[in-house]
Each structure stands twice: as C-alpha cells, then as structure tokens.
Scaffold this motif. Structure first.
Motif, PDB file in Angstrom:
ATOM      1  N   THR A   1      -3.555   8.395   6.966  1.00  0.00           N
ATOM      2  CA  THR A   1      -4.794   7.648   6.772  1.00  0.00           C
ATOM      3  C   THR A   1      -4.557   6.150   6.961  1.00  0.00           C
ATOM      4  O   THR A   1      -5.320   5.454   7.634  1.00  0.00           O
ATOM      5  N   LEU A   2      -3.455   5.694   6.362  1.00  0.00           N
ATOM      6  CA  LEU A   2      -3.103   4.286   6.445  1.00  0.00           C
ATOM      7  C   LEU A   2      -2.927   3.863   7.904  1.00  0.00           C
ATOM      8  O   LEU A   2      -3.444   2.838   8.351  1.00  0.00           O
TER       9      LEU A   2
ATOM     10  N   LEU B   1       0.834  -1.207   0.000  1.00  0.00           N
ATOM     11  CA  LEU B   1       0.000   0.000   0.000  1.00  0.00           C
ATOM     12  C   LEU B   1       0.867   1.254   0.000  1.00  0.00           C
ATOM     13  O   LEU B   1       0.612   2.210  -0.717  1.00  0.00           O
TER      14      LEU B   1
ATOM     15  N   ALA C   1      -1.594  10.641   3.163  1.00  0.00           N
ATOM     16  CA  ALA C   1      -2.019   9.271   2.853  1.00  0.00           C
ATOM     17  C   ALA C   1      -1.472   8.283   3.886  1.00  0.00           C
ATOM     18  O   ALA C   1      -2.173   7.366   4.304  1.00  0.00           O
TER      19      ALA C   1
END
Lengths: 285, 324
Positions: free
Chosen positions: B303-304, B15, B300
């Motif tokens: 968020t992860l 990811l 990001a």
C-alpha cells in the motif's frame, strides 16, 4: 441551544425532507430498526427451530423465504440476523466515532508535535488493508460479536479523526474561542463545550455511512466463518450455507444478500442526504 | 523533482517503522500465545516440548527483544517459517502467490478505470438528465452490493445455471497440455468472474469521483474561455477538461490499493484462486501466525509503495505539487 434548534427546524430539516432519496432511505432505516426490535413478535418461527421434514424447502406461503439445510425458516433467521447486523453497525461506529473525535480534537487543538504524532499514526493505520487487520486480530481471539464490534471500530476511526481535526483547526481560530480563552476557560472546557458541538456535523455524515460499512464488514466476516458463529443467525453466515447449497437452493443466497443490499443502500442514501442538507455550499432549492 | 522524491522517500522510514510496530503489537498483545495456538492443534505435546518450541521461536525473550529480532530478520526478508506441516519459509510461500494477486488486481484496476472514466464523463456532460440519474442509481447500488454476494450470484448464473464459466481455480485440470492459445483462453475464462467482482467494488466510487471532478473542471473559467473561442464541445471536453479532471484520479488509484488487497481475501477464497488473499485466509483459519504477520506487513508495504507511486506520478503530471 435555541439557535441550534432554529437552524435544525428552518434549514436542516426542510432540506432533508425535500430530498426524496434521503427520505426513502430514512424510512427503510426506521423500518429495519423496528423489525429488529420487534423480531420476537413478528417472526413466524423460532429462528433456530429445526424441522427435518422441511429441509431446503423453496419459498412458499408457510416459509416466505424458504428453509435452510436444517429446515429452519429463512425469513425468521434474517429477521433475527438484522438484530446482529444493526448492533454491530451501531456499536462499531460508536467506537470509531469516539476514538476519531478525541484524536481529531486533540490533534487539531494542540497542533505541533502532538498533531504530527497523531496524524502519522493515522497515516500508518491507513496503510493496512483494513480487512487484513481485522482478520488478523480476530484470528487470535475467540470469535464473539463483541470482539468483532471492537475490532471494526478500532480499525475504522481514522477518517473521523481527519475530519474532526480539519474542523477543529478552523474553529480554533474563531473569535468566540479567543473570547472563551480570555475569560479563562480551561482547555478541556474549550475543546468539549465550544469546539466539539461545532465540529460534529461532518461526523454525523460519516457515522451514517460508517454504519453501512460496518454492516458490510460484519457480513463478510461472518460469511468467511470468522464472524458471528452459528447457530446464531447473521446475514453473513446464512450466506455461507447459501454458498454451500448454491446448486439446489437459490433462496438461501438471494434473500440475506438483498437484506444487506437494502440496508446498506438505505444508510448510504440517508447519509448523503444529511451531507447535502448540512452543506452550506449547496443552494436551497 | 529530485528533492521532492528524496523527501517522499525519507518519509517512508517512520511509516515503515510504524507498520512493523503495529503488526507486532496486533499479534503479540492479543490474548493467548502463538505457541498455545500451535499446541491446541496437537494435544500430545507436553510441557517440555512447549518450552522448547517457545525457545525455538524466541518467545521466551522480553517483548522488545522479540520485536528487534523480528525487524532485524524482516530487513533481510526473513519472515520465519510457517506453522503448517510443510514448515516452509513464509517468504517463499508469499513469493509464489504474490504475482497472482498483483496481476489480478492490476487487471481489475485497469478495468475499473477503463469503465469509470467514461461513465463519469457521461454523467457529468449529461448532468441532471435521465442518463445521469440512471448512473447515480447504479453507483448507489454499487456501493451497497456486498462483493461476496455478487460473487455468489455470478457463480450461480454463469457457473451453475448457464455453465458458461468455471467457478474455481485458475486453470482446468490438465490444461498444461493445451496449446498456447487454448491455454490462455482457459485462463481468461477462469479470470472473468474474479476480475469482475474485484473491480465492481470500487467502480461505483470511482465513477462518482470522476463525475464530480469533471463537473468541477467544467465550471472553471478557462473552459468558458475555450467555449467562447468557439471550440466544439468535443474538443472542450476531451482536450481541455479531461486532462485536468483526470489528475485527482491518480491519487485515488493509490488509495484504492488497500481495498483491492483486502478484497482479494474474499474473492480468492470464494473462487479458490491461489493468491495471497487465500494464503492469508488459510493462515488465519489455521492460526499460522508467521504467515499472518508476514502478509500483514507485506500488504501494508505494498500500500505504501502504491501510494508513493501515485504521489510521484501526480507530481510528474502537476508541476504545482512538486514546487510546493
């Protein structure tokens, strides 16, 4: 086709019509669409006509929603702004639905590696705060309404992809798909002729709600000065001057905001109504 | 549990790689070159200087080399230097602003949950009454109100008209000299409107979710059993139903993080709060691409991490998940 029509007229439509809030939402949606299309006929003034004698005039019989810092009629500007908002809403959602549907169909139908890769891509895209991603892309482009539509669409397809994939996964196991395959239908024909039409109903809901979301995003971008550029009126950029003149001219902030609120509310109510009408688990009243 | 945790941590690697790829692609595949952007601000720069700058930022290398150089630096938390006149390292700029954004968002998140849970319970336990319908209307309005407009209205009423609350920044000028209590009170007054705006956005969705989660649990057999035993409604709802109805909300907290971080651009810009959202906005407006890229990646990653924390807490709370 006749089966679908009978489903539409005997179950879907009566259910939707029964839902007062959804009907109200639908009427408002139609009203705003008509107003946007007929803006040149209805609007009392040219949206960009400057009038130095009527700067920041409060609402009156001549100017229902008052005038802005250049003496332009706010009502006419909101009317023309609705064209921008609705255009952005529909085109952005069109792009998002198209990408999401194709990705969802392919991932669900082929499963395996293809599915894993596509769904990981969805996961990755969902990690980005969408508003950040949109801002970042728009920074490096000339501000234009087409770019805004594209970028909102390109960052909004993941939900649709997940929905369509889930539908496809269950439809794929149906007997009629097996039948289609046994008479030698190609993958493409099965996907687009047999699976797609049956996987579309949840997409209809998320598209309706998506229009509301895209309108909100566009107005926020224009408000921040990155979206639709003046003098072209949009609900968001009228609010920008509303912010600058908030101490003297409340009408510049109130009316465009209300326009956004009412439109988004209408699309949401309609979307929820469609969801309930399509949901087989909701009992008929 | 340990195996679950290791599995989740391993899943982070692809990811993260994907996040860096997309960030890189967004910036580099967009038409126009970063150096051109910097040039455009300063027409005096000649062709030679342009080439030198390109070389300095490594932009003369092929794309994949640039990507690996960038990721290599990213791993060491080196995000490059800002294009703005101070040329400070981007990571330093982010470091001084991140705490503001994170603490604001945590306060907003707590407020959101603190309000949404009771609202959802009320709506579920008073299903189809006037109260439930009122809450539903409130929820739909909440979905439709543009947050920046709400911010404007609040500024107009509480800031301009009533003059109760300050409309920008975090501190009054000269507040460093206040006593502790007065300093905190000053800070709190500055925070009320931004926090209200930040939490209002997701309050509607969250309370709607709480309502349906609660209704779902109330329909289960063990609740009927609890009622059949003659337990009071209070015990049934708050002791038996609530704990299970709260479970799905943990995941939702994780999902609401990108929205909160993204929303911070709007309310930090409007209320002139020196956080990461404002930095991002300034970066976007001045086309300061190292800053934009850096914040995009950090946002990001946050968020992860938020999602990971949510998933792990869910697994801790619900044994069915960690064994599955």
């Amino acid at each position: 086709m006749s089966f679908k029509n009978s489903y539409f007229s005997s179950i879907f439509w009566p259910r939707l019509r029964h839902n007062k809030l959804a009907v109200a939402g639908g009427i408002v949606v139609l009203l705003f669409l008509t107003a946007a299309l007929a803006a040149p006929l209805i609007s009392p003034y040219e949206p960009n006509a400057i009038n130095a004698w009527q700067v920041l005039a409060p609402p009156s019989w001549q100017h229902w929603f008052g005038t802005d810092e250049l003496g332009r009629d706010v009502f006419s500007r909101i009317l023309y702004g609705s064209r921008i908002s609705l255009k952005v809403g529909f085109v952005a959602v069109g792009i998002a639905v198209f990408i999401g549907t194709v990705v969802g169909l392919v991932a669900g139908y082929y499963s395996g590696v293809v599915d894993t890769i596509l769904m990981r891509m969805v996961d990755i895209m969902l990690c980005f705060p969408a508003f950040f991603l949109i801002l970042a892309v728009i920074t490096f482009l000339e501000p234009s309404i087409w770019y805004i539509m594209m970028v909102i669409g390109l960052t909004g397809w993941m939900g649709v992809a997940r929905l369509v994939r889930a539908e496809t996964l269950s439809i794929r196991e149906m007997d009629y798909i097996l039948a289609a395959r046994s008479i030698g239908c190609s993958d493409r024909r099965i996907i687009f002729r047999h699976i797609l039409p049956n996987a579309m109903s949840p997409v209809l809901v998320s598209a309706t709600l998506g229009v509301a979301g895209a309108i909100l995003t566009e107005s926020a971008l224009s408000f921040l000065g990155i979206g639709v550029q003046p003098p072209t009126p949009s609900w968001g950029n009228i609010l920008t001057s509303g912010k600058d003149y908030i101490e003297f001219a409340w009408w510049l902030s109130l009316f465009p905001g209300l326009a956004i609120l009412v439109t988004v509310l209408a699309y949401n109510l309609l979307g929820e109504g469609v969801r309930d009408a399509l949901d087989p688990r909701v009992k008929r009243q | 549990m340990l195996r679950y945790l290791i599995k989740r941590l391993l899943m982070l690697i692809p990811l993260m790689a994907g996040i860096t790829l997309i960030t890189f692609a967004v910036i580099h595949l967009a038409p126009g070159e970063p150096v051109e952007m910097q040039m455009a601000m300063n027409p005096k720069v000649g062709k030679e200087a342009r080439e030198r700058l390109k070389k300095f930022y490594g932009l003369d290398q092929p794309l994949h080399t640039q990507y690996f150089t960038w990721v290599g630096k990213l791993v060491k938390l080196d995000l490059g230097r800002s294009f703005s006149s101070d040329s400070r390292p981007v990571i330093e700029k982010i470091k001084e602003r991140l705490p503001v954004t994170i603490s604001l968002n945590i306060i907003a998140l707590l407020l959101e949950f603190g309000l949404a849970i009771p609202i959802g319970i009320l709506a579920a336990t008073h299903r189809d009454t006037l109260l439930d319908k009122g809450i539903t209307i409130f929820v739909f309005l909440g979905f439709a109100v543009p947050t920046f407009w709400l911010a404007l209205l609040l500024m107009y009423f509480f800031g301009v008209k009533l003059n109760w609350l300050p409309i920008s920044g975090l501190h009054t000028l000269g507040s460093e000299n206040y006593g502790t209590l007065r300093y905190l009170w000053d800070l709190a007054k500055h925070l009320i409107m931004p926090v209200a705006v930040a939490s209002f956005g997701s309050l509607a969705g969250l309370s709607r979710y709480m309502r349906s989660s609660m209704l779902n649990v109330i329909g289960q057999d063990y609740i009927t059993t609890a009622r059949a035993k003659g337990l009071s409604e209070r015990v049934v709802i708050y002791k038996h139903a609530l704990r299970n109805a709260l479970l799905p909300l943990i995941t939702l907290a994780g999902f609401s993080i990108p929205g909160l971080i993204g929303g911070s651009v709007i309310f930090e810009t409007i209320f002139a709060i020196p956080g990461m959202g404002q930095l991002f906005y300034q970066g976007v407006m001045s086309r300061d691409y190292p800053v934009v890229m850096g914040i995009l990646v950090i946002g990001a990653f946050l968020t992860l991490i938020g999602n990971l924390i949510a998933d792990v807490s869910y697994a801790l709370a619900d044994p069915r998940i960690r064994q599955g």
